[in-house]
Each structure stands twice: as C-alpha cells, then as structure tokens.
Scaffold this motif. Structure first.
Motif, PDB file in Angstrom:
ATOM      1  N   LYS A 110       0.852  -1.202   0.000  1.00 21.94           N
ATOM      2  CA  LYS A 110       0.000   0.000   0.000  1.00 21.94           C
ATOM      3  C   LYS A 110       0.889   1.254   0.000  1.00 21.94           C
ATOM      4  N   ARG A 111       0.428   2.245  -0.768  1.00 24.98           N
ATOM      5  CA  ARG A 111       1.163   3.525  -0.798  1.00 24.98           C
ATOM      6  C   ARG A 111       0.205   4.631  -1.207  1.00 24.98           C
ATOM      7  N   ARG A 112       0.433   5.830  -0.699  1.00 24.10           N
ATOM      8  CA  ARG A 112      -0.411   6.964  -1.076  1.00 24.10           C
ATOM      9  C   ARG A 112       0.441   8.218  -1.250  1.00 24.10           C
ATOM     10  N   GLY A 113      -0.087   9.146  -2.036  1.00 25.15           N
ATOM     11  CA  GLY A 113       0.661  10.336  -2.408  1.00 25.15           C
ATOM     12  C   GLY A 113       1.017  11.253  -1.265  1.00 25.15           C
ATOM     13  N   ILE A 114       0.151  11.329  -0.222  1.00 21.33           N
ATOM     14  CA  ILE A 114       0.376  12.269   0.871  1.00 21.33           C
ATOM     15  C   ILE A 114       1.600  11.890   1.710  1.00 21.33           C
ATOM     16  N   GLU A 115       1.975  10.638   1.710  1.00 22.56           N
ATOM     17  CA  GLU A 115       3.182  10.183   2.403  1.00 22.56           C
ATOM     18  C   GLU A 115       3.958   9.253   1.462  1.00 22.56           C
ATOM     19  N   SER A 116       4.334   9.815   0.348  1.00 22.33           N
ATOM     20  CA  SER A 116       4.914   9.005  -0.735  1.00 22.33           C
ATOM     21  C   SER A 116       6.299   8.450  -0.416  1.00 22.33           C
ATOM     22  N   ASN A 117       6.903   8.876   0.681  1.00 24.58           N
ATOM     23  CA  ASN A 117       8.217   8.335   1.044  1.00 24.58           C
ATOM     24  C   ASN A 117       8.114   6.999   1.777  1.00 24.58           C
ATOM     25  N   TYR A 118       6.882   6.555   1.996  1.00 29.06           N
ATOM     26  CA  TYR A 118       6.696   5.319   2.770  1.00 29.06           C
ATOM     27  C   TYR A 118       5.814   4.313   2.030  1.00 29.06           C
ATOM     28  N   ILE A 119       6.026   3.061   2.381  1.00 33.97           N
ATOM     29  CA  ILE A 119       5.252   1.940   1.841  1.00 33.97           C
ATOM     30  C   ILE A 119       4.727   1.119   3.029  1.00 33.97           C
ATOM     31  N   TYR A 120       3.510   0.624   2.891  1.00 31.79           N
ATOM     32  CA  TYR A 120       2.957  -0.276   3.910  1.00 31.79           C
ATOM     33  C   TYR A 120       2.983  -1.699   3.359  1.00 31.79           C
ATOM     34  N   ILE A 121       3.554  -2.616   4.130  1.00 26.41           N
ATOM     35  CA  ILE A 121       3.702  -4.005   3.684  1.00 26.41           C
ATOM     36  C   ILE A 121       2.999  -4.952   4.671  1.00 26.41           C
ATOM     37  N   LEU A 122       2.204  -5.847   4.117  1.00 28.51           N
ATOM     38  CA  LEU A 122       1.574  -6.886   4.929  1.00 28.51           C
ATOM     39  C   LEU A 122       1.874  -8.235   4.284  1.00 28.51           C
ATOM     40  N   CYS A 123       2.467  -9.134   5.054  1.00 27.06           N
ATOM     41  CA  CYS A 123       2.816 -10.457   4.534  1.00 27.06           C
ATOM     42  C   CYS A 123       1.661 -11.441   4.745  1.00 27.06           C
ATOM     43  N   GLU A 124       1.552 -12.349   3.814  1.00 30.33           N
ATOM     44  CA  GLU A 124       0.609 -13.450   3.985  1.00 30.33           C
ATOM     45  C   GLU A 124       1.046 -14.294   5.173  1.00 30.33           C
ATOM     46  N   LYS A 125       0.099 -14.732   5.969  1.00 30.08           N
ATOM     47  CA  LYS A 125       0.431 -15.498   7.154  1.00 30.08           C
ATOM     48  C   LYS A 125       1.241 -16.744   6.780  1.00 30.08           C
ATOM     49  N   GLY A 126       2.326 -16.938   7.487  1.00 32.24           N
ATOM     50  CA  GLY A 126       3.192 -18.074   7.207  1.00 32.24           C
ATOM     51  C   GLY A 126       4.188 -17.815   6.100  1.00 32.24           C
TER      52      GLY A 126
END
Length: 579
Positions: A88-104
């Motif tokens: 996930k990423r958005r323009g208002i905080e474009s220096n960051y990325i949100y990462i979610l891993c699949e369980k396991g």
C-alpha cells in the motif's frame, strides 16, 4: 506476479490478474464520436500506479499528489516466489510503503506478521534483492545498480521516452549506466562495465583539469613561458640566501632609539663643524688685521698733525710730541683688542672640536651597534620577502605536480584502458553461453514476427567498452523500432528466468504497438502468450480495442481482463473520475 490492483478510492476499478498474458482494453462505446478519445481512460495511469507501488518516485506534478487522490491508498497484491505480499502507498506520504505479509510467508522474518510501514528506499532494496538477486553488501554493485535502474526495462513508460530505443528506458539515459544495467540483465561481467564507467570518469577529470590549465585565470597566476624545474631551482637558491641572512640577523631591542640618537649626534656634529668653519674665517681675518698693525711704520706726523689741527680744536692737540704719543696709544690699544678677540675665537673653536670629538665617539658607538644589529621592521621585511618567495616556489611546485600527475595519470589510463579491452574481450568469451542465449532469444522473437528480422549485437566498441544494441536487417518495415524493443524485452524477461531471478513480470503500454501494422501486432501478441505460458512469466499489455486484431481475438479473449475501460463517461475510466 501481480494478482490484483485496487484502491481505497471508491470509484477506482479493481483489476485482477492471472498468469501468462493479461490484456487491459480501452473500449469504444456506441456513443463515441470522432472527437472522443481513449487516451485519458487510464492505460498510462495503470502503469504509473504499478511503478508507484514498486518504489518509483512521486513528483509534485504526479496525479497521485492531487488533493482528491493524495490521501487514498493504492494497493497491490503480489507474489514473489509463491509468497504473497500486500503493498500500500499513497501520495500524501509518498516516502513510505505499507507491507503486509501473507500469514506463514517466508517474508514474515523481514516485515513481521502485522502490517509494517517502511521507507521506499528499504522497499526498493528488498525488491532488488528478491527480484534481481542484487547484493547490497557488494559496494561496487550497490553503488551502480538499484532495483529502480533495472525494473523500468520491464515496464517502459512512454512519457520517459521508453519506446525510443531498445537499450534505454529513459530518453537521456547515459551510456555507462545503460551498459552496467544491461550487462547485469544479460548475465555478463557487470564489474568490468563499472570499471569502464570509472575509467571514463577519470578521463573526464583529467580533461577538466587540462581545461583549467588553459584558462586565463590560471595563466595570470603562472607564466606560460618558463621552465618550471629551472625556475624552482633558481628560486630555491634565492630562498636559501634569504634564510642565511635572516639566521645572522640580530634585532637590537633599542634599535630605533639608537638610530635616532646617532642621527642627532650626526646633526650636532654637522652644526658644530659649520660654526667652527665660520669662526676659523674670523680668526684668519683677525690674524691678518694684527699683522697689518705691526707693519705700520713712520708716518707723516706733520701731515697728520696739520690735518688734526685743522679739524680738532687747538686745546686737544698741544704739540707734535703729544700727537705722536696719542697715535702710539691708539695702535697699542688696537693690537691688544685684536689679540683678545683672536684668543676668544680660538678658544671657542677648540671647545667645539673637543665637543665634536666626543659626539663622534658616541656616534661611532651607536653606528657599531647599528652595523651589527637590525631593526624589527627590517627583519619583518626580509621575512615577508622570503615568504613571498616560498609561496611562489610552492605555486610552481603545485603546477609542476599537476602537470606531472596529468602525464602520469594519462599514461596509467592508457594502460588501464588497454588492459580493460583485453579483460572485456576475454570476459565475452568466458560468458559465451550467456551471450549466445540472449542473441538466440532475440532471434526467436524476431522470426515469430511477420517479415521482421531483428538481431542483438553484443561486443565491444573501438575503445573497448561493452557495446549492446539492437539492429534490424529490415529497415523498411513499419514500426520496426517498436518491434526491436519488443524482441529485446522478450529476451530480457526470459534471461531473467534463465538466470534464476524472480523478476517475472513484463508490461507493455499500447504506445509500443501504435506504429506497428496489424499482422505484426497479431504475431507479437501470439508470441507473448505462448512464451509467457511456456516460460512462466506474466505478460501484461494495454491496448485500445480497435488495435486488437480480429484475427487474434478468439485466441486471446480469455486473456482479456474483466475490467474493460470505456469512454462512455468518467465512470468508465480506471480512476472512475476525470482529473
């Protein structure tokens, strides 16, 4: 591979992907007129979003920074080596990325079990390692190769000039970064390409330094028409003499007072001498006058008497005898007066001579001190002149060192260049298998296209650097440049898999197919479908519906994505709104 792209923007059209060929269509509705356009439906926006989610830059002019979009997340479900990640990423905080891993997932060890916010730079480093096997611990590779210098070859952007030349994804892409990226993607010796870049940078440094030596500003500092070695030798000898003079130089603490005192003595001596000169003239005159008095002989008393008798009263002169006595008295008094004056002047002159002698002795003492000692001002002047001389010597030595360094570096560069030519030649032979594989992959793609014969040349230029380029044996074909790029990209994605890298996504914008005739488009899509299925990579293309040849429709209708973009109204666009 990419599984899905969606957004928190409610109007956004979610897009689901599958393995192999994926076609995103922009369709024409019955209400469309000749004035309608499908250029704003979202095909290019789609590719921008993929770059955004895969760590691309987000400039201030990007639509992702617009107020209506900046706070919304754009999201991608993707798999790397069968492990799912939600990005996930958005323009208002474009220096960051949100990462979610699949369980396991095996990536839980990196990102943890919960959603994690990381910097884009960290995300790109992860992608470089995971998709391209980039080793961040290798300093030379890490300085010259990043995920973002490799991925654009697999998702070219028309706005960057990505469809102008096969070997470049950016219009103003420089030669050596291009060669470094391509040697890595082709499995050749990238470190030699880096050496070539460094060698070129050193050449430019030497060239810039030589330009400085030719500038007017530098010529004003250093004279052109001198032999530096000779000049330095002469100036060193002068400096040595100055040092000797300074070493023997003694500064008297009261030098200035003594100098003033000696000057006063000299002035007094001069004044006394001048006065003695005048008085000696007077003494000489007095002596002459005294001599004249002694030489007075018999005079005519009678005449004198007769003259006096006429002029003086009778009572004053009694007789001749008295007159004679009177005259003798006057002469005697005159002689006494002259002798007295002479004695006085001689005494004064003698006293002055004694004073002059004393002053001369004092002045001699002062001069003896002044002759063996110096003033601090004189010492400072000598020191300043020595410093000026030393600075000039240093300047000449620096110029001499620069010239010597340039000559030495030029000689070393020539040696290094020749050595590098040999090493690249040898390396190309050692990597013959990789070279042949890439050439044959291009040849295979080329033969699949109607009446097109593209080929890949991998070799060296005259100066020895890597030379990787696409050429065509059929320059008259329509859209030949596009098909050169097509063949090149098909080779790159297959080489990625051949080199056991996890980069398995190839994306082509419709701009690639715009200048290509229908028959070649048909063959290109057919080849892309076959190879993506056979080799196991994901091939995503965007097309206008009327650019999809009828002859291939039945073969690929199962590959057309369910979300088709339309120009009926803004709801038919990718974002669901016009902007």
């Amino acid at each position: 591979m990419i599984e899905k792209i969606y957004s928190t923007l409610e109007t956004f059209k979610d897009i689901n992907f599958h393995k192999g060929l994926n076609i995103l269509l922009a369709d024409v509705t019955q209400k469309s007129t000749d004035k309608d356009t499908r250029n704003g439906l979202g095909k290019t926006t789609f590719i921008e979003i993929i770059h955004f989610l895969l760590g691309g830059s987000c400039s201030r002019t990007s639509f992702l920074k617009l107020p209506r979009f900046s706070e919304h997340f754009f999201i991608m479900d993707m798999k790397i080596d069968d492990s799912k990640l939600i990005v996930k990423r958005r323009g208002i905080e474009s220096n960051y990325i949100y990462i979610l891993c699949e369980k396991g997932s095996k990536f839980e060890a990196i990102f943890g079990p919960a959603e994690k916010k990381i910097k884009v730079t960290e995300w790109n480093e992860f992608l470089g390692s995971s998709l391209f096997n980039l080793n961040s611990a290798d300093f030379r590779i890490n300085e010259n190769l990043k995920f973002r210098t490799l991925f654009p070859y697999f998702a070219r952007k028309a706005s960057d000039g990505g469809f102008l030349e096969a070997s470049k994804y950016f219009k103003n892409q420089k030669v050596f970064p291009t060669q470094i990226a391509l040697t890595y993607l082709l499995g050749l010796d990238t470190k030699l390409a880096i050496d070539q870049k460094m060698l070129d940078e050193k050449k430019k440094e030497i060239a810039d330094l030589k330009k400085v030596l030719k500038t007017d500003a530098y010529k004003e500092i250093v004279s052109e028409n001198i032999n530096l070695d000779t000049e330095i030798t002469i100036l060193n000898e002068k400096a040595l003499n100055f040092r000797r003079e300074l070493d023997s130089f003694q500064v008297h603490p009261k030098y200035k007072d003594i100098e003033i005192e000696a000057s006063i003595h000299a002035k007094q001596i001069s004044e006394l001498s001048n006065r003695n000169f005048i008085d000696r003239q007077i003494i000489s005159d007095l002596k002459d006058a005294s001599m004249n008095e002694e030489q007075i002989s018999e005079i005519s008393i009678k005449d004198l008497y007769a003259e006096v008798k006429v002029k003086l009263p009778e009572a004053l002169i009694k007789n001749f005898v008295d007159s004679k006595k009177f005259h003798e008295s006057i002469v005697s008094n005159r002689k006494n007066y002259l002798n007295s004056e002479l004695n006085n002047y001689e005494k004064i002159v003698q006293e002055r001579e004694v004073q002059v002698e004393k002053l001369s002795i004092e002045r001699s003492k002062s001069m003896a001190i002044l002759n063996t000692h110096g003033a601090l001002e004189q010492h400072s002047i000598l020191q300043a002149r020595l410093n000026e001389l030393l600075n000039k010597i240093e300047m000449y030595k620096n110029q001499q060192n620069i010239i010597s360094s340039i000559r030495e570096e030029e000689a070393n560069l020539k040696i290094a260049e020749q050595k590098l030519i040999i090493e690249v030649t040898k390396s190309l032979e050692e990597h013959k298998t990789m070279k042949q594989k890439a050439i044959l992959l291009v040849e295979e793609a080329s033969k699949s296209l109607y009446n097109s014969a593209a080929q890949l040349n991998i070799g060296q230029t005259k100066n020895g650097r890597y030379d990787i380029e696409m050429v065509s044996r059929n320059q008259g074909s329509t859209g030949i440049n596009s098909m050169l790029i097509y063949c090149f990209d098909m080779m790159l994605i297959q080489m990625s898999l051949y080199l056991e890298r996890k980069m398995n996504i190839l994306i082509h914008d419709s701009a690639l197919y715009d200048p290509v005739d229908e028959r070649q488009v048909t063959e290109a899509i057919r080849f892309g479908k076959e190879k993506s299925s056979e080799r196991g990579f994901q091939y995503i293309i965007t097309l206008n519906s009327d650019d999809l040849p009828e002859g291939i429709y039945e073969e690929v209708k199962g590959n057309i994505l369910s979300k088709v973009l339309t120009d009926s109204d803004e709801s038919g666009t990718l974002l669901g709104v016009y902007y």
